[in-house]
Design a protein around this motif. Structure first.
Motif, PDB file in Angstrom:
ATOM      1  N   PRO A  69       0.828  -1.207   0.000  1.00  0.00           N
ATOM      2  CA  PRO A  69       0.000   0.000   0.000  1.00  0.00           C
ATOM      3  C   PRO A  69       0.862   1.257   0.000  1.00  0.00           C
ATOM      4  CG  PRO A  69      -0.873  -1.601   1.542  1.00  0.00           C
ATOM      5  CD  PRO A  69       0.435  -2.148   1.067  1.00  0.00           C
ATOM      6  N   ASP A  70       0.339   2.314  -0.568  1.00  0.00           N
ATOM      7  CA  ASP A  70       1.081   3.563  -0.674  1.00  0.00           C
ATOM      8  C   ASP A  70       1.591   4.027   0.689  1.00  0.00           C
ATOM      9  OD1 ASP A  70       2.083   5.833  -2.048  1.00  0.00           O
ATOM     10  OD2 ASP A  70       0.400   7.005  -1.297  1.00  0.00           O
ATOM     11  N   GLY A  71       2.871   4.403   0.731  1.00  0.00           N
ATOM     12  CA  GLY A  71       3.455   4.917   1.965  1.00  0.00           C
ATOM     13  C   GLY A  71       4.325   3.930   2.694  1.00  0.00           C
ATOM     14  N   TYR A  72       4.385   2.676   2.215  1.00  0.00           N
ATOM     15  CA  TYR A  72       5.188   1.657   2.874  1.00  0.00           C
ATOM     16  C   TYR A  72       6.310   1.201   1.945  1.00  0.00           C
ATOM     17  CZ  TYR A  72       1.436   1.458   6.277  1.00  0.00           C
ATOM     18  OH  TYR A  72       0.518   1.787   7.234  1.00  0.00           O
ATOM     19  N   SER A  73       7.459   0.942   2.524  1.00  0.00           N
ATOM     20  CA  SER A  73       8.609   0.533   1.714  1.00  0.00           C
ATOM     21  C   SER A  73       9.400  -0.566   2.427  1.00  0.00           C
ATOM     22  CB  SER A  73       9.520   1.735   1.455  1.00  0.00           C
ATOM     23  OG  SER A  73      10.645   1.356   0.683  1.00  0.00           O
ATOM     24  N   VAL A  74       9.377  -1.744   1.832  1.00  0.00           N
ATOM     25  CA  VAL A  74      10.161  -2.878   2.314  1.00  0.00           C
ATOM     26  C   VAL A  74      10.765  -3.557   1.091  1.00  0.00           C
ATOM     27  CG1 VAL A  74      10.175  -5.056   3.582  1.00  0.00           C
ATOM     28  CG2 VAL A  74       8.612  -3.222   4.278  1.00  0.00           C
ATOM     29  N   ARG A  75      12.074  -3.805   1.123  1.00  0.00           N
ATOM     30  CA  ARG A  75      12.739  -4.441  -0.006  1.00  0.00           C
ATOM     31  C   ARG A  75      12.981  -5.923   0.285  1.00  0.00           C
ATOM     32  NH1 ARG A  75      18.143  -1.752  -0.346  1.00  0.00           N
ATOM     33  NH2 ARG A  75      17.860  -1.781   1.912  1.00  0.00           N
ATOM     34  N   PRO A  76      12.960  -6.771  -0.739  1.00  0.00           N
ATOM     35  CA  PRO A  76      13.223  -8.191  -0.534  1.00  0.00           C
ATOM     36  C   PRO A  76      14.568  -8.455   0.150  1.00  0.00           C
ATOM     37  CG  PRO A  76      12.318  -7.842  -2.708  1.00  0.00           C
ATOM     38  CD  PRO A  76      12.578  -6.479  -2.136  1.00  0.00           C
ATOM     39  N   VAL A  77      15.595  -7.623  -0.164  1.00  0.00           N
ATOM     40  CA  VAL A  77      16.914  -7.833   0.430  1.00  0.00           C
ATOM     41  C   VAL A  77      16.853  -7.709   1.951  1.00  0.00           C
ATOM     42  CG1 VAL A  77      17.645  -5.411   0.261  1.00  0.00           C
ATOM     43  CG2 VAL A  77      19.364  -7.234   0.218  1.00  0.00           C
ATOM     44  N   GLU A  78      15.936  -6.881   2.458  1.00  0.00           N
ATOM     45  CA  GLU A  78      15.789  -6.739   3.906  1.00  0.00           C
ATOM     46  C   GLU A  78      15.244  -8.022   4.522  1.00  0.00           C
ATOM     47  OE1 GLU A  78      14.203  -2.742   5.188  1.00  0.00           O
ATOM     48  OE2 GLU A  78      13.777  -2.619   3.042  1.00  0.00           O
ATOM     49  N   LEU A  79      14.300  -8.651   3.852  1.00  0.00           N
ATOM     50  CA  LEU A  79      13.739  -9.908   4.346  1.00  0.00           C
ATOM     51  C   LEU A  79      14.786 -11.011   4.303  1.00  0.00           C
ATOM     52  CD1 LEU A  79      10.167  -9.866   2.758  1.00  0.00           C
ATOM     53  CD2 LEU A  79      10.878  -9.119   5.034  1.00  0.00           C
ATOM     54  N   TYR A  80      15.603 -11.016   3.250  1.00  0.00           N
ATOM     55  CA  TYR A  80      16.686 -12.005   3.156  1.00  0.00           C
ATOM     56  C   TYR A  80      17.628 -11.833   4.341  1.00  0.00           C
ATOM     57  CZ  TYR A  80      20.453 -14.877   1.226  1.00  0.00           C
ATOM     58  OH  TYR A  80      21.398 -15.859   1.037  1.00  0.00           O
ATOM     59  N   ALA A  81      18.004 -10.602   4.636  1.00  0.00           N
ATOM     60  CA  ALA A  81      18.942 -10.340   5.728  1.00  0.00           C
ATOM     61  C   ALA A  81      18.387 -10.814   7.071  1.00  0.00           C
ATOM     62  CB  ALA A  81      19.270  -8.849   5.785  1.00  0.00           C
ATOM     63  N   LEU A  82      17.058 -10.836   7.205  1.00  0.00           N
ATOM     64  CA  LEU A  82      16.421 -11.296   8.433  1.00  0.00           C
ATOM     65  C   LEU A  82      16.220 -12.813   8.446  1.00  0.00           C
ATOM     66  CD1 LEU A  82      13.736  -8.481   8.835  1.00  0.00           C
ATOM     67  CD2 LEU A  82      15.791  -8.805  10.227  1.00  0.00           C
ATOM     68  N   GLY A  83      16.623 -13.476   7.375  1.00  0.00           N
ATOM     69  CA  GLY A  83      16.526 -14.933   7.314  1.00  0.00           C
ATOM     70  C   GLY A  83      15.250 -15.474   6.714  1.00  0.00           C
ATOM     71  N   HIS A  84      14.440 -14.619   6.101  1.00  0.00           N
ATOM     72  CA  HIS A  84      13.163 -15.056   5.527  1.00  0.00           C
ATOM     73  C   HIS A  84      13.326 -15.379   4.039  1.00  0.00           C
ATOM     74  CE1 HIS A  84      11.482 -13.929   9.318  1.00  0.00           C
ATOM     75  NE2 HIS A  84      11.676 -12.635   9.131  1.00  0.00           N
ATOM     76  N   LEU A  85      14.143 -16.355   3.731  1.00  0.00           N
ATOM     77  CA  LEU A  85      14.457 -16.671   2.341  1.00  0.00           C
ATOM     78  C   LEU A  85      13.265 -17.284   1.607  1.00  0.00           C
ATOM     79  CD1 LEU A  85      17.210 -16.377   3.834  1.00  0.00           C
ATOM     80  CD2 LEU A  85      18.141 -18.005   2.184  1.00  0.00           C
ATOM     81  N   ILE A  86      12.610 -18.266   2.227  1.00  0.00           N
ATOM     82  CA  ILE A  86      11.492 -18.939   1.563  1.00  0.00           C
ATOM     83  C   ILE A  86      10.326 -17.975   1.330  1.00  0.00           C
ATOM     84  CG2 ILE A  86       9.850 -20.844   1.680  1.00  0.00           C
ATOM     85  CD1 ILE A  86      12.792 -21.627   1.192  1.00  0.00           C
ATOM     86  N   PRO A  87       9.968 -17.114   2.296  1.00  0.00           N
ATOM     87  CA  PRO A  87       8.917 -16.130   2.010  1.00  0.00           C
ATOM     88  C   PRO A  87       9.246 -15.223   0.825  1.00  0.00           C
ATOM     89  CG  PRO A  87       9.203 -16.320   4.371  1.00  0.00           C
ATOM     90  CD  PRO A  87      10.300 -17.120   3.742  1.00  0.00           C
ATOM     91  N   VAL A  88      10.523 -14.848   0.669  1.00  0.00           N
ATOM     92  CA  VAL A  88      10.904 -14.022  -0.480  1.00  0.00           C
ATOM     93  C   VAL A  88      10.676 -14.798  -1.774  1.00  0.00           C
ATOM     94  CG1 VAL A  88      12.805 -12.850  -1.663  1.00  0.00           C
ATOM     95  CG2 VAL A  88      12.558 -12.635   0.810  1.00  0.00           C
ATOM     96  N   LEU A  89      11.009 -16.075  -1.770  1.00  0.00           N
ATOM     97  CA  LEU A  89      10.788 -16.894  -2.958  1.00  0.00           C
ATOM     98  C   LEU A  89       9.295 -17.064  -3.237  1.00  0.00           C
ATOM     99  CD1 LEU A  89      13.526 -19.633  -2.423  1.00  0.00           C
ATOM    100  CD2 LEU A  89      13.526 -17.836  -4.154  1.00  0.00           C
ATOM    101  N   GLU A  90       8.474 -17.115  -2.191  1.00  0.00           N
ATOM    102  CA  GLU A  90       7.026 -17.178  -2.374  1.00  0.00           C
ATOM    103  C   GLU A  90       6.513 -15.926  -3.084  1.00  0.00           C
ATOM    104  OE1 GLU A  90       4.435 -19.782  -0.444  1.00  0.00           O
ATOM    105  OE2 GLU A  90       5.992 -20.429  -1.834  1.00  0.00           O
ATOM    106  N   ILE A  91       7.053 -14.777  -2.688  1.00  0.00           N
ATOM    107  CA  ILE A  91       6.656 -13.520  -3.329  1.00  0.00           C
ATOM    108  C   ILE A  91       7.136 -13.498  -4.776  1.00  0.00           C
ATOM    109  CG2 ILE A  91       7.008 -11.021  -3.334  1.00  0.00           C
ATOM    110  CD1 ILE A  91       7.235 -11.193  -0.264  1.00  0.00           C
ATOM    111  N   ALA A  92       8.389 -13.895  -4.979  1.00  0.00           N
ATOM    112  CA  ALA A  92       8.962 -13.880  -6.332  1.00  0.00           C
ATOM    113  C   ALA A  92       8.192 -14.792  -7.276  1.00  0.00           C
ATOM    114  CB  ALA A  92      10.429 -14.295  -6.286  1.00  0.00           C
ATOM    115  N   GLY A  93       7.714 -15.920  -6.761  1.00  0.00           N
ATOM    116  CA  GLY A  93       6.974 -16.865  -7.587  1.00  0.00           C
ATOM    117  C   GLY A  93       5.501 -16.529  -7.726  1.00  0.00           C
ATOM    118  N   LEU A  94       5.092 -15.369  -7.191  1.00  0.00           N
ATOM    119  CA  LEU A  94       3.692 -14.903  -7.250  1.00  0.00           C
ATOM    120  C   LEU A  94       2.731 -15.870  -6.575  1.00  0.00           C
ATOM    121  CD1 LEU A  94       3.601 -13.597 -10.946  1.00  0.00           C
ATOM    122  CD2 LEU A  94       4.113 -12.311  -8.855  1.00  0.00           C
ATOM    123  N   ARG A  95       3.225 -16.580  -5.568  1.00  0.00           N
ATOM    124  CA  ARG A  95       2.369 -17.515  -4.845  1.00  0.00           C
ATOM    125  C   ARG A  95       1.691 -16.858  -3.642  1.00  0.00           C
ATOM    126  NH1 ARG A  95       6.685 -20.568  -6.614  1.00  0.00           N
ATOM    127  NH2 ARG A  95       7.948 -20.114  -4.766  1.00  0.00           N
TER     128      ARG A  95
END
Length: 217
Positions: A151-177
């Motif tokens: 939503p407008d006004g929020y900014s989170v990058r995938p690299v931030e999630l990777y750095a926090l250890g959320h690799l599989i969730p990033v792949l879920e987003i990338a795969g449009l799942r």
């Protein structure tokens, strides 16, 4: 005089007034049965769907581990070359995701050796970028830096999630799942209060998208 049965589903009192008693509706009873069955099936479908998601994520984790193990056969300089030269990752991002300083990466580039753990981190990152590419991300390194669709006004990058250890969730987003906001609600519950950006994207006079500080920030 007591009521007497005058016809099926009706009684007659002493004044001859009929009191109608509706028989149980077979149709109504069947509808209840159908709704109960449908509710059960929906519950079972939700459980099966959850099981499939878990199974898929486990398979993805296994695939990622296998790729990382194969990548560890490469030397540190070769891994850095793949990440920075072939993939185009910034040295600062490589250092951050490997959990070291930029100066440490600089030493690796000039022949310094990395610990087995850090070498494994580089290999994991290289394998992760391969999986992103297989999810039809043409430039995985650059995609990691692009803010997620939120939503407008929020900014989170995938690299931030990777750095926090959320690799599989990033792949879920990338795969449009999964939708990014749904993933963040799960792995970063406070994001709606902590990740609101003070900047917004707007179209400049020349038609180019640009950033500016929000008026109410």
């Amino acid at each position: 005089m007591a009521n007497s049965i005058s016809s099926r589903g009706a009684t007659t009192d002493s004044n001859g007034v009929r009191e109608y008693k509706a028989p149980e509706s077979v149709t109504h009873s069947s509808a209840i049965d159908y709704r109960a069955a449908a509710g059960f099936l929906r519950s079972r479908a939700a459980i099966v769907s959850s099981d499939i998601v878990d199974l898929h994520n486990q398979a993805t984790e296994g695939d990622l581990r296998t790729r990382a193990a194969l990548k560890t056969r490469m030397g540190v300089k070769s891994l850095l070359n793949e990440l920075a030269v072939e993939r185009g990752m910034a040295w600062a991002d490589i250092a951050k995701l490997a959990g070291v300083s930029v100066s440490a990466v600089r030493k690796w580039r000039t022949g310094g050796d990395a610990s087995p753990e850090k070498r494994g981190q580089l290999a994991l990152l290289a394998g992760f970028l391969d999986l992103l590419e297989e999810s039809l991300i043409e430039d995985p390194a650059q995609w990691l830096e692009v803010p997620l669709s939120l939503p407008d006004g929020y900014s989170v990058r995938p690299v931030e999630l990777y750095a926090l250890g959320h690799l599989i969730p990033v792949l879920e987003i990338a795969g449009l799942r999964r939708e990014p906001a749904d993933v963040l609600d799960e792995v970063l519950p406070e994001w709606r209060s902590s990740r609101k950006s003070n900047y917004e994207v707007f179209t400049a006079n020349d038609g180019i998208l640009a950033f500016r500080e929000r008026e109410n920030s």
